[in-house]
Design an enzyme around this catalytic site. Structure first.
Site, short mmCIF file in Angstrom:
data_model
loop_
_atom_site.label_atom_id
_atom_site.label_comp_id
_atom_site.label_asym_id
_atom_site.label_seq_id
_atom_site.Cartn_x
_atom_site.Cartn_y
_atom_site.Cartn_z
N GLU D 62 -30.43 -2.88 -43.56
CA GLU D 62 -30.42 -2.20 -44.76
C GLU D 62 -30.98 -0.83 -44.62
OE1 GLU D 62 -31.54 -5.33 -44.48
OE2 GLU D 62 -30.22 -6.24 -45.83
N HIS D 130 -35.56 -13.22 -54.20
CA HIS D 130 -33.97 -13.05 -54.51
C HIS D 130 -33.82 -12.97 -56.15
CE1 HIS D 130 -33.49 -14.49 -50.53
NE2 HIS D 130 -32.27 -13.94 -50.61
C1 TPP Z 1 -32.71 -8.33 -45.94
C2 TPP Z 1 -31.81 -9.02 -46.10
N1 TPP Z 1 -30.61 -8.81 -46.07
C3 TPP Z 1 -29.69 -9.69 -46.31
C4 TPP Z 1 -30.07 -11.01 -46.88
C5 TPP Z 1 -28.80 -11.74 -47.23
N2 TPP Z 1 -28.73 -13.00 -46.31
C6 TPP Z 1 -29.32 -14.05 -46.16
S1 TPP Z 1 -28.91 -15.05 -45.07
C7 TPP Z 1 -28.02 -13.86 -44.39
C8 TPP Z 1 -27.20 -13.95 -43.00
C9 TPP Z 1 -28.36 -14.34 -42.01
O1 TPP Z 1 -27.91 -14.59 -40.81
P1 TPP Z 1 -28.50 -15.25 -39.73
O2 TPP Z 1 -29.69 -14.26 -39.39
O3 TPP Z 1 -27.66 -15.15 -38.40
O4 TPP Z 1 -28.92 -16.67 -39.97
P2 TPP Z 1 -28.11 -17.88 -40.46
O5 TPP Z 1 -27.75 -17.75 -41.86
O6 TPP Z 1 -26.81 -17.74 -39.61
O7 TPP Z 1 -29.17 -18.99 -40.37
C10 TPP Z 1 -27.74 -12.71 -45.25
C11 TPP Z 1 -27.12 -11.65 -45.17
C12 TPP Z 1 -31.36 -11.30 -46.81
N3 TPP Z 1 -31.67 -12.53 -47.22
N4 TPP Z 1 -32.35 -10.58 -46.61
#
Ligand code: TPP
Ligand code: TPP
Ligand code: MG
Ligand code: MG
Lengths: 318, 340, 318, 340
Positions: D62, D130
């Site tokens: 971000e 959230h």
């Molecule tokens: C700072 C932030 N940005 C965006 C999100 C929204 N979000 C939640 S999970 C996710 C994807 C995360 O990917 P990864 O780290 O690969 O974990 P996975 O979901 O595959 O376990 C996103 C973009 C968030 N929770 N926090």
């Protein structure tokens, strides 16, 4: 590594417990009984169980928006977890946390931090505490592939490195951050390559092989415990469910998904156990017990009272 | 008794608390470097000699080390985290607002997060990115206490309470109050030094103080503005206007009782704040008065504040930007003239 | 690389202009005439001049809390710079910016961002604009060694890499971030090693050799311009002044400082020019001109009016 | 005319503006992925088909991509940046508060930074990280405009104005107002759809609207709370209490004229906000009324707000946490009973 049958069966039990827990939770959601949102762990069970089995009492983990598997692998009470998902007062966070903030510090689980990358410094700080207090504990930081693009990843690994902290950073590379494939958001082929920017060891292994995960984790955890500093462990795995509650994951190619399901850790481990001569009946028995345990947890949760509205105002300050 | 500046009093507080409790440690940039400055404003200067393992000098990684402070607090450590300028809190804002302020609550009260955040604020000719009054950004954030000591005595007593508090506490320190002595003192500094008793003391978080008693108008102000308010009161006294100056000292929790008693007496209130008016701490104070004490009022509430712009660099502009004694006096006269 | 004498002398002039400007500013501060605070550039002149000389009209840089050298190297008007330092309406930011926010977008200098690491994404965004608008320009991002520990470094280089943006990241490694030696805050020996985490080229060169800086910058800038993506260029240099206004820099060991002064770029370049047969008189003449120019700037600044108090309220919204 | 949900109206606004001006582009996480969701709440769904090069899907970075948006705006691009949840603005807070909000001012007005920031807010059973209402954190930050559309009609018209504005503008979108249709709609959603005219229109930033006329009490509310205020008004009307509901639609700039006229008529005011009370937007509104319109008041100002805690997860707690229609009605009755 030679592992006793009991331990193997315990790995199996935990993986199945996670899987069945998640499947039950999914069902409860689809039924519309469960509130909130969820990010589920199906397909990654070998990661949580392999890593957490390498830990000792006193060690601590941080987890993410996808915490159920880690919580169960650390031995949290699934009754309290289920009650938390239902927002009941008997939940592990008294209903204040929900799915995304599951945790129980008594069991070594910091309440999950659902800000992607948000837990990486926190785990690093746990490592700092162990070092400053001269305690032989280790902090394990779970994160997804997507989290390794956050600035906190860089800042934290750098500090862990310069201070030689007992932290193992575990990246579960399931190839997706939400709907975005990892190849779209980084150029390195192995996330573990990033470790070199901090001069710490980085290794990539098959994250669906629970024994491999266990033995390599043990190595890095004990290395950290011995005062030899942090490490980055990348586990290659796959998210065989949607990103969250209502995600059909249409962006995952059919072919890829099919292969991943073939390769999923419980199926693989089952084959292995059978090849060792363990009977299918034994495994079925374990599964049955797990299912009973889960039904008890659901019952416990649904029978538990909600917190009272005024509880909202509590727990803010000590 | 010894006369100490604010910087010295803060240093003494940290030293005493570090001696008292081995879990207390400092973490931040440019601290503990021999030949360095002890943070940006000398507060931790020399502490590394007595506590070589408990003054943790970090890379320039604010988000990282704030999260590290949080993690360490979960295992019983009591970090005092500092940023060189309050403005840099924004770099760590996710760790502060989403994690530090919430982790205890999210855990259902099962965790403690005893963290002290030290942040220098105030406009000192450095332009928009090294000047901001950060209080408003934290006032609206549940989960963190806020203290704003304006004198050396209060700085020591409140910081000690903060270190002993099991909750996150932010202390806003004013650059122009640290002290007029020493190489790193600021042009325009005000003497906020105090006689510091030999014996140990603390000041409870959440208790304000009347800096000057008066009967005509209640003036509420913290940090540098408190000093300006007192000066304004002094001048106005010569005109026969009697000002009661209240220094809340803590913003969270806030000493509403003290304010109520004063307004009950004066019926008039002027709130002085150094930050831009919109959404500042004055807004909350004025709003609560308008909700709960409006019956005492015999005049409209007045806020004296900076304009709704970033801080300009030029001294010619900064002088206009930062609320002056004159503007405070004008506001006081206004509420008097508008009284019903 | 063969460079014409005129160009060499222009390098010299610019380096001297920076040095003399900074020395004059220091003096004005010590006299108590100049307001605000400053971070000065003495000792790093070869970096700014070498890099910026490799740029073309339309290219853009971002700079830091230590911007004077970059501004001058980009051809900003030193009258307007000096007026800005004095907080006058004729300043390049009309007195609103001051030392730490110097800039002139017409000259390709984004107003300096004094948040360490804060400018790295901004430069990356300039690169994105050039790419999206199909313009053949390049963005150069100046930063210090300390800035490479900020999360924005990691996030920005990663995005520049995956999108193949025309950005050259220039790290002036002067071995200190404020009072903190670089060896205390990272384990890599060369900051350029960090480039590999983003699969971009990373090179480390002598930042006090203006010709080396120029030629290697040109290479990377033209590579970026040709659509071949970003790069990380580390320039080894030294801050032979305090970190800021009143810093005696007692943490810099005497021996180290002495060696650095021996090795400072203007001294070295002067020797080189003389070895080419350029007369000392020619160089002195340049210096004299520079000094006159600076005195004119000081006079211009001090004769300029302050903005009026109400100007505070302007320039907030378009 | 077609009836569109808020999500659809926002999408239409973006599409029209991207057609109108090739400098407009979108940047954020999980946008433009075939088979994906078009951001967290479908607003940009499918836009990549028409604008393959102008929907920029980012890593989870971000701070990085907000700064990238800023950099690109300096060269004439007009980014629409989105975060999946408003809470994540904290991750980019330094870029937003120290850079985006200030760069034009620091440049002495020589730069333009036309950036639109889209941030979903609102409590929806996801717990503390959230859910947050982020308005208070930006209200006190000079340099960014803030819009808070509560209907599909306003969403389209205001977002289009935001894209055309040469200044940074944040649009807070409410998760429960996006629409009751579609796979990603939220439990508890309210229908905020509108008939959208065929012909193009914009709504000026800074103009509020009277949602319901009334004579007894002025109720000021935005986003979801505006809808709840209207419901409360409906019920109270049956008791013979006549409520005027004002939806400011923009917080910066704010339509004080509209509020003044209403209070002049009613003499009573209730401010409803979804965020915690302390330092919320209600504080600024109440404070300004207490300063400038106190003479119209015949009763204390009342704020209805969430308590000063993070958001709890449990539905049982969230229901108590988020201001309800009942609480709005109670406040209205209170100001009436306290009238002088
Ligand atoms: C700072 C932030 N940005 C965006 C999100 C929204 N979000 C939640 S999970 C996710 C994807 C995360 O990917 P990864 O780290 O690969 O974990 P996975 O979901 O595959 O376990 C996103 C973009 C968030 N929770 N926090
Ligand atoms: C985010 C942030 N943290 C801390 C500071 C205070 N600060 C200003 S300059 C500086 C050191 C920067 O070091 P480096 O990047 O190496 O640049 P140099 O000063 O050596 O040119 C620090 C810590 C700041 N301006 N911004
Ligand atoms: Mg992933
Ligand atoms: Mg440096």
């Amino acid at each position: 590594m030679d592992i006793e049958t009991d331990k193997l069966l315990e790995f199996y039990r935990k993986m199945v417990l996670i899987r069945e827990f998640e499947e039950r939770v999914k069902f409860l959601f689809l039924e519309g009984i469960m509130p909130g949102t969820i990010h589920q762990y199906q397909g990654q069970e070998a990661c949580a169980v392999g890593v957490c089995s390498a830990l000792k009492k006193g060690d601590v983990i941080t987890t993410t928006h996808r915490p159920h598997g880690h919580c169960i692998a650390m031995g949290m009470d699934i009754k309290e977890m289920m009650a938390e998902l239902f927002g009941r007062i008997t939940g592990c966070c008294r209903g204040k946390g929900g799915s995304m903030h599951m945790g129980d510090i008594e069991k070594g689980v910091v309440p999950a931090i659902a800000i992607v990358g948000g837990g990486i410094p926190v785990a690093t700080g746990l490592g700092l505490a162990f070092k400053m207090k001269k305690q032989n504990y280790v902090a394990v930081c779970f994160m997804g592939d997507g989290a390794t693009n956050e600035g906190t990843f860089h800042e934290s690994l750098n500090m862990a490195s310069i201070w030689n902290l007992p932290v193992v950073y575990v990246v579960e590379n399931n190839f997706y951050g939400a709907s975005t494939h990892v190849s779209l958001v980084m150029k390195v082929e192995r996330i573990s390559e990033r470790a070199s920017a901090y001069r710490m060891p980085g290794i990539t292994i098959d994250g669906n092989d629970v024994l491999e995960v266990y033995s390599r984790s043990l190595e890095l955890v004990e290395r950290a415990r011995a005062g030899n500093g942090p490490a980055l462990l990348e586990l290659l795995t796959y998210r065989i469910t949607g990103h969250s509650r209502r995600d059909p994951a249409l962006y995952q190619p059919q072919e890829e998904k099919k292969k991943a399901i073939e390769n999923e850790p419980i199926k693989r481990f089952t084959k292995y156990l059978i090849s060792l001569g363990i009977s299918e009946a034994t495994l079925e028995q374990i599964k049955d017990k797990v299912r009973i345990e889960i039904e008890e947890a659901v019952k416990f949760a649904m029978d538990s009272p909600y917190p009272s509205p005024e509880d909202t105002l509590k727990d803010i300050f000590v | 008794m010894a006369r100490l500046t604010v910087a010295e009093a803060l240093r003494q507080a940290i030293k005493e608390e570090m001696r008292r409790d081995e879990n207390v440690y400092c973490i931040g940039e440019d601290i503990g470097i021999p030949g360095g400055w002890g943070g940006a404003f000398t507060v931790t200067l020399g502490l590394e000699k007595e506590f070589p393992d408990r003054i943790i000098n970090t890379p320039i990684s604010e988000a990282g080390f704030f999260g590290i402070a949080l993690g360490s607090s979960l295992k019983g450590l009591r970090p005092i985290v500092d940023v060189q300028y309050g403005d840099f809190l924004f770099c760590a804002m996710d760790q502060i607002a989403n994690q530090i302020a919430k982790l205890r609550y999210m855990s259902g009260g099962k965790l403690k997060t005893p963290i002290v955040i030290r942040a220098p604020v105030g406009f000192t000719g450095r332009g928009a990115q090294h000047s901001q009054m950060m209080e408003p950004f934290f006032l609206c954030l549940p989960g963190i206490k806020i203290i704003t000591p304006a004198t050396a005595y209060d700085s020591k007593g409140l910081l000690k309470s903060a270190v002993r508090d099991d909750n996150p506490v932010i202390i806003f320190e004013h650059k122009l109050l640290y002290g007029a002595k020493g190489a790193r003192s600021e042009a325009g500094s005000i003497d906020a030094s105090s006689e510091i008793p030999e014996e140990e003391y603390t000041i409870p978080i959440g208790k304000g103080i009347i800096r000057r008693e008066g009967t005509d108008v209640t003036v509420i102000a913290t940090l540098l503005m408190m000093h300006k308010a007192c000066e304004a009161a002094e001048i106005l006294a010569r005109e026969g206007i009697s000002i009661e100056v209240i220094d809340p000292r803590s913003l969270v929790p806030f000493d509403w009782e003290l304010v109520r008693k004063s307004i009950e007496k004066t019926g008039r209130v002027v709130i002085v704040e150094e930050s831009p008016r919109r959404g500042g701490i004055g807004a909350e104070i004025a709003a609560t008065i308008a909700e709960e004490m409006i019956d005492f009022l015999i005049a409209p509430i007045k806020r004296v504040a900076a304009p709704d712009t970033p801080a300009p660099f030029s001294p010619a502009l900064e002088k206009f930007y930062v609320p002056s004694i004159e503007k405070i006096m004008t506001a006081v006269r206004e509420v008097i003239s508008l009284s019903s």
